[in-house]
Motif scaffolding. Structure first.
Motif, PDB file in Angstrom:
ATOM      1  N   ASP A  75      29.828  55.823  52.084  1.00  0.00           N
ATOM      2  CA  ASP A  75      29.116  57.071  51.825  1.00  0.00           C
ATOM      3  C   ASP A  75      28.696  57.244  50.364  1.00  0.00           C
ATOM      4  OD1 ASP A  75      29.627  57.488  54.491  1.00  0.00           O
ATOM      5  OD2 ASP A  75      31.186  58.994  54.160  1.00  0.00           O
ATOM      6  N   ASN A  76      28.919  56.233  49.538  1.00  0.00           N
ATOM      7  CA  ASN A  76      28.612  56.322  48.113  1.00  0.00           C
ATOM      8  C   ASN A  76      29.221  57.561  47.481  1.00  0.00           C
ATOM      9  OD1 ASN A  76      27.040  54.034  47.096  1.00  0.00           O
ATOM     10  ND2 ASN A  76      25.616  54.614  48.720  1.00  0.00           N
ATOM     11  N   VAL A  97      38.031  57.645  41.061  1.00  0.00           N
ATOM     12  CA  VAL A  97      38.711  57.705  39.766  1.00  0.00           C
ATOM     13  C   VAL A  97      38.184  56.552  38.931  1.00  0.00           C
ATOM     14  CG1 VAL A  97      40.921  57.538  38.593  1.00  0.00           C
ATOM     15  CG2 VAL A  97      40.762  58.742  40.781  1.00  0.00           C
ATOM     16  N   ASP A  98      37.606  56.855  37.806  1.00  0.00           N
ATOM     17  CA  ASP A  98      37.046  55.856  36.891  1.00  0.00           C
ATOM     18  C   ASP A  98      35.985  54.975  37.547  1.00  0.00           C
ATOM     19  OD1 ASP A  98      38.730  56.745  34.838  1.00  0.00           O
ATOM     20  OD2 ASP A  98      40.327  55.392  35.471  1.00  0.00           O
ATOM     21  N   ASN A  99      35.436  55.397  38.674  1.00  0.00           N
ATOM     22  CA  ASN A  99      34.439  54.595  39.402  1.00  0.00           C
ATOM     23  C   ASN A  99      34.905  53.164  39.591  1.00  0.00           C
ATOM     24  OD1 ASN A  99      32.669  56.748  39.687  1.00  0.00           O
ATOM     25  ND2 ASN A  99      31.693  56.336  37.738  1.00  0.00           N
ATOM     26  N   ALA A 100      36.177  53.019  39.968  1.00  0.00           N
ATOM     27  CA  ALA A 100      36.789  51.697  40.080  1.00  0.00           C
ATOM     28  C   ALA A 100      37.453  51.501  41.432  1.00  0.00           C
ATOM     29  CB  ALA A 100      37.829  51.515  38.981  1.00  0.00           C
ATOM     30  N   LEU A 101      37.479  50.250  41.880  1.00  0.00           N
ATOM     31  CA  LEU A 101      38.206  49.863  43.087  1.00  0.00           C
ATOM     32  C   LEU A 101      39.009  48.613  42.765  1.00  0.00           C
ATOM     33  CD1 LEU A 101      38.836  50.086  46.128  1.00  0.00           C
ATOM     34  CD2 LEU A 101      36.844  48.621  46.529  1.00  0.00           C
ATOM     35  N   TYR A 102      40.282  48.639  43.150  1.00  0.00           N
ATOM     36  CA  TYR A 102      41.181  47.511  42.926  1.00  0.00           C
ATOM     37  C   TYR A 102      41.628  46.962  44.274  1.00  0.00           C
ATOM     38  CZ  TYR A 102      41.185  49.420  38.272  1.00  0.00           C
ATOM     39  OH  TYR A 102      40.780  49.883  37.050  1.00  0.00           O
ATOM     40  N   ASN A 120      27.346  49.732  47.952  1.00  0.00           N
ATOM     41  CA  ASN A 120      27.773  50.904  47.196  1.00  0.00           C
ATOM     42  C   ASN A 120      27.048  50.974  45.856  1.00  0.00           C
ATOM     43  OD1 ASN A 120      29.731  52.241  45.097  1.00  0.00           O
ATOM     44  ND2 ASN A 120      30.226  53.071  47.105  1.00  0.00           N
ATOM     45  N   GLN A 121      26.701  52.177  45.455  1.00  0.00           N
ATOM     46  CA  GLN A 121      25.989  52.375  44.194  1.00  0.00           C
ATOM     47  C   GLN A 121      26.770  53.218  43.195  1.00  0.00           C
ATOM     48  OE1 GLN A 121      22.088  53.872  45.107  1.00  0.00           O
ATOM     49  NE2 GLN A 121      21.686  52.214  46.541  1.00  0.00           N
ATOM     50  N   SER A 122      28.009  53.582  43.519  1.00  0.00           N
ATOM     51  CA  SER A 122      28.761  54.447  42.612  1.00  0.00           C
ATOM     52  C   SER A 122      29.887  53.724  41.874  1.00  0.00           C
ATOM     53  CB  SER A 122      29.327  55.658  43.366  1.00  0.00           C
ATOM     54  OG  SER A 122      30.195  55.243  44.386  1.00  0.00           O
TER      55      SER A 122
END
Length: 103
Positions: free
Chosen positions: A33-34, A39-44, A80-82
């Motif tokens: 859903d973008n 948080v911090d525009n991050a994915l781990y 994804n664009q976010s």
């Protein structure tokens, strides 16, 4: 599965059917859903430890285990664009799962 097929299914797919946990399904939903509330525009991406979700309280972590469709994870990340940061700390050793993630 090819990209056109994923494009057609992405909106309607039941995320719980392609993940191993509610938390991972929520991460996929945010990616799909973008969602702008990362948080911090991050994915781990981490390995789940012995069936336990080590980062259960972290909304920015996808914990890989059996039952997670990495093809869909890769697709939603790619669309994804976010996100500004993608930190991959683990990918499974099974070549098919890694190939699905990369496609």
């Amino acid at each position: 599965m090819n990209m056109k097929r994923r494009d057609a299914l992405a909106r309607d797919i039941n995320l719980a059917d392609i993940t191993s946990s509610k938390k991972n399904a929520e991460v996929l939903r945010k990616l799909r859903d973008n969602d702008q509330n990362w948080v911090d525009n991050a994915l781990y991406i981490f390995e789940a430890n012995d069936g336990e979700e080590a980062y259960d309280d972290e909304e920015i972590v996808f914990s890989i285990r059996e039952g997670d469709d990495l093809g869909w994870l890769g697709y939603f990340i790619g669309r994804n664009q976010s996100l500004d940061v993608l930190a991959i700390h683990f990918l499974p050793q099974e070549r098919e799962r890694v190939d699905a993630f990369i496609e």
